[in-house]
Write a protein that holds these residues in place. Structure first.
Motif, short mmCIF file in Angstrom:
data_model
loop_
_atom_site.label_atom_id
_atom_site.label_comp_id
_atom_site.label_asym_id
_atom_site.label_seq_id
_atom_site.Cartn_x
_atom_site.Cartn_y
_atom_site.Cartn_z
N ILE A 1 0.85 -1.19 0.00
CA ILE A 1 0.00 0.00 0.00
C ILE A 1 0.89 1.25 0.00
N GLU A 2 0.84 2.02 -1.07
CA GLU A 2 1.66 3.23 -1.20
C GLU A 2 0.84 4.43 -0.74
N LEU A 3 1.38 5.16 0.23
CA LEU A 3 0.68 6.33 0.77
C LEU A 3 1.28 7.62 0.24
N PRO A 4 0.47 8.67 0.10
CA PRO A 4 1.00 9.96 -0.38
C PRO A 4 2.04 10.53 0.58
N GLN A 5 3.11 11.04 0.02
CA GLN A 5 4.14 11.69 0.82
C GLN A 5 4.90 12.67 -0.06
N LEU A 6 5.75 13.48 0.55
CA LEU A 6 6.51 14.50 -0.17
C LEU A 6 7.99 14.28 0.11
N ALA A 7 8.75 13.89 -0.91
CA ALA A 7 10.17 13.57 -0.75
C ALA A 7 11.02 14.76 -1.16
N VAL A 8 12.05 15.05 -0.35
CA VAL A 8 12.96 16.16 -0.61
C VAL A 8 14.24 15.59 -1.21
N ALA A 9 14.54 15.97 -2.45
CA ALA A 9 15.72 15.45 -3.14
C ALA A 9 16.61 16.60 -3.59
N GLY A 10 17.91 16.36 -3.57
CA GLY A 10 18.86 17.38 -4.00
C GLY A 10 20.27 16.89 -3.81
N CYS A 11 21.22 17.64 -4.33
CA CYS A 11 22.62 17.26 -4.16
C CYS A 11 23.09 17.65 -2.76
N GLN A 12 24.24 17.11 -2.40
CA GLN A 12 24.82 17.44 -1.09
C GLN A 12 25.10 18.93 -1.02
N SER A 13 24.82 19.55 0.12
CA SER A 13 25.04 20.99 0.36
C SER A 13 24.14 21.88 -0.48
N SER A 14 22.95 21.38 -0.83
CA SER A 14 21.99 22.22 -1.58
C SER A 14 21.06 22.97 -0.63
N SER A 15 21.30 22.83 0.69
CA SER A 15 20.50 23.50 1.73
C SER A 15 19.17 22.80 1.99
N LYS A 16 19.11 21.49 1.79
CA LYS A 16 17.89 20.75 2.11
C LYS A 16 17.56 20.84 3.59
N SER A 17 18.58 20.62 4.43
CA SER A 17 18.35 20.64 5.89
C SER A 17 17.92 22.02 6.36
N SER A 18 18.56 23.07 5.84
CA SER A 18 18.17 24.43 6.21
C SER A 18 16.74 24.72 5.80
N LEU A 19 16.35 24.20 4.65
CA LEU A 19 14.99 24.40 4.15
C LEU A 19 13.97 23.76 5.10
N ILE A 20 14.23 22.53 5.51
CA ILE A 20 13.30 21.81 6.39
C ILE A 20 13.24 22.47 7.76
N GLU A 21 14.40 22.88 8.28
CA GLU A 21 14.41 23.54 9.59
C GLU A 21 13.65 24.87 9.53
N ALA A 22 13.75 25.57 8.42
CA ALA A 22 13.02 26.83 8.29
C ALA A 22 11.52 26.59 8.27
#
Length: 510
Positions: A163-184
């Motif tokens: 059973i596949e449930l809806p979700q939102l995946a964050v993808a990007g290269c290393q040091s693209s500021s993914k973590s900063s984005l989520i913390e914000a």
């Protein structure tokens, strides 16, 4: 519409048995499914096991239920009192270490509120019965928590692949500021940071909006799925637990694992969103990473974003060439039509002088159906200087206001706009995939019911469970015996055939 109440009643803890009775594991799962389907309004399409109490008015139905619970809590009187179906879930709990009891009730329409006074439970039942126009809840406040609960149930059942449930995946290269984005988006510091790869396990982050306290203060805390019942009010402790769980799963020397870390954050300052923070795409292996680390991370990311139920948050820094974006490239492979991809442009504040991201945000370079959002995150220097996220959001707003080139793009700029857009898109996406999801769950329930029926009658007694286990083992032994007999017979036939062919060839040679 049915009211739903849950009552917890203590029992003596067993010191001699580590395994819980079957009812302690099966019934709570069915109860949780009932809650979810009641919120979805799909009781008519998905039938779950339950016991219905029927009888004429004044036949003593309410007295029977109260006797089962051992407490007075139902509306009583001469006229009809039970005027709406009451779904009552009784859950047995353990007594406290000092031997005292803790009994309380919870209503599905009042999530998170515990009623320790059973007279208050009666008044709430009466009030909910009388109320014919309950206050409307925003769609996101009802839909997204339902999907979050389904995710937990499906993980307990071990059927994520079914059973596949809806979700939102964050993808990007290393040091693209993914973590900063989520913390914000969360508004708190809690993720792993540094120059090397930090996100080394998929982090499933469920943001749940709560109400402020009566005095106007905020209560923010996190819960990990691998530490049930424990609340983390200190976000530094959440940071340490993510780090510890990452090292338990992926080792301490920059290794990567596909084992999920699941975290819920409850706060009045967030919108209901579920994000999956995936490891950043890296080119050169370091530490204990294998030589094919890039291919492995890409495969891991693709395993999430290839699913039609998954929305893709493709993060690209503004100081890089968008045409060569790793995030957009892998998102394009998984979503070639661009129906599920949202582009995020980070680091707008460090673009070369004389350049801007207006055409990128307008989709004139690489079009996306869901568009782009531009953000300005904290830099590594800001983090080292302990600059708060609140101050960073103020600076971001000032940045966009002071740049005339971004006039007219208010709906495409800033963390606040990003959170609103993600919430809206995720809700709409859930509504789109919901019919198919209900169909798959119904099919899975039918399949499980058939398998359950094949086991025969299941009882709560140890003797009955032992007899059932013996029966299953006997069937397994019979099937194994039949298989070996068939295999031996086939071997004998092949042996006879080989001897026959050998005799023919011998005669021909003579």
């Amino acid at each position: 519409m049915a009211e739903e109440a849950v009552s917890s009643t203590p029992t003596h803890a067993s010191s001699s048995s580590s395994a819980a009775p079957l009812g302690h594991s099966v019934i709570p799962i069915v109860n949780k499914l009932q809650d979810i389907f009641a919120q979805l309004g799909s009781q008519s399409t998905i039938e779950l096991p339950q016991v219905a109490v029927v009888g004429s008015q004044s036949s003593g139905k309410s007295s029977v239920l109260e006797a089962l619970v051992g407490r007075d809590f139902l509306p009583r009187g001469n006229d009809i009192c039970t005027r709406r179906p009451l779904v009552l879930q009784l859950l047995q709990t353990k007594r406290k270490p000092d031997g005292s009891e803790e009994e309380y009730g919870e209503f599905l329409h009042l999530p998170g509120k515990k009623f320790y006074d059973f007279s208050e439970i009666r008044r709430e039942i009466q009030g909910e019965t009388i109320s014919s126009t309950p206050s409307a809840v925003p769609l996101s406040r009802s839909v997204i928590p339902i999907v979050n609960n389904l995710q937990r149930v499906i993980i307990w059942l071990g059927c994520q692949s079914m059973i596949e449930l809806p979700q939102l995946a964050v993808a990007g290269c290393q040091s693209s500021s993914k973590s900063s984005l989520i913390e914000a988006i969360v508004g708190r510091d809690f993720l792993l940071r540094g120059k090397d790869i930090r996100t080394r396990c998929p982090l499933v982050l469920q943001l749940l909006q709560t109400k402020r306290r009566l005095d106007g203060s905020d209560e923010e805390y996190g819960e990990f799925l691998h530490l049930p019942g424990r609340k983390f009010f200190d976000f530094l402790e959440i940071h340490h637990e993510i780090q510890a769980e990452t090292e338990r799963e992926a080792g301490g020397n920059k290794g990567v694992s596909d084992k999920q870390i699941r975290l819920k954050i409850f706060s009045p300052n967030v919108l209901d969103i579920t994000l999956v923070d995936l490891p950043g795409i890296t080119k050169v292996p370091v530490g204990d990473q294998p030589s094919d680390i890039e291919a492995r991370i890409r495969t891991m990311i693709m395993s999430y974003i290839k699913l039609p139920s998954c929305l893709i948050l493709a993060v690209t820094p503004a100081n890089s060439d968008l045409a060569n974006s790793d995030a957009l490239q892998i998102a394009g492979n998984a979503d070639p039509d661009g129906y599920r991809t949202i582009g995020i442009i980070t680091k707008l504040d460090i673009m070369d002088r004389g350049t801007d991201a207006r055409n990128l945000l307008l989709g004139k370079v690489i079009p996306l159906r869901l568009g782009y959002i531009g953000v300005v995150n904290r830099s590594q220097e800001d983090i080292m200087m302990n600059r708060s996220i609140k101050d960073a959001l103020v600076a971001e707003e000032k940045f966009f206001r002071s740049r005339p080139v971004y006039n007219g793009l208010a709906d495409r700029c800033g963390i606040t706009q990003l959170a609103k857009k993600l919430n809206q898109i995720l809700v709409q996406h859930i509504k789109t995939v919901l019919p198919g999801l209900k169909s798959r769950i119904s099919s899975a329930l039918v399949s499980v019911a058939k398998e359950h029926a094949s086991f025969g009658e299941i009882t709560e007694s140890k003797a009955g469970q032992g007899a059932l286990l013996l029966n299953i083992l006997s069937k397994y032994a019979d099937l194994s015996h039949q298989w070996w007999r068939g295999r031996m017979r086939k071997c004998q036939q092949l042996s006879c055939l080989a001897e026959h062919e050998s005799t023919i060839f011998s005669n021909q040679s003579l």
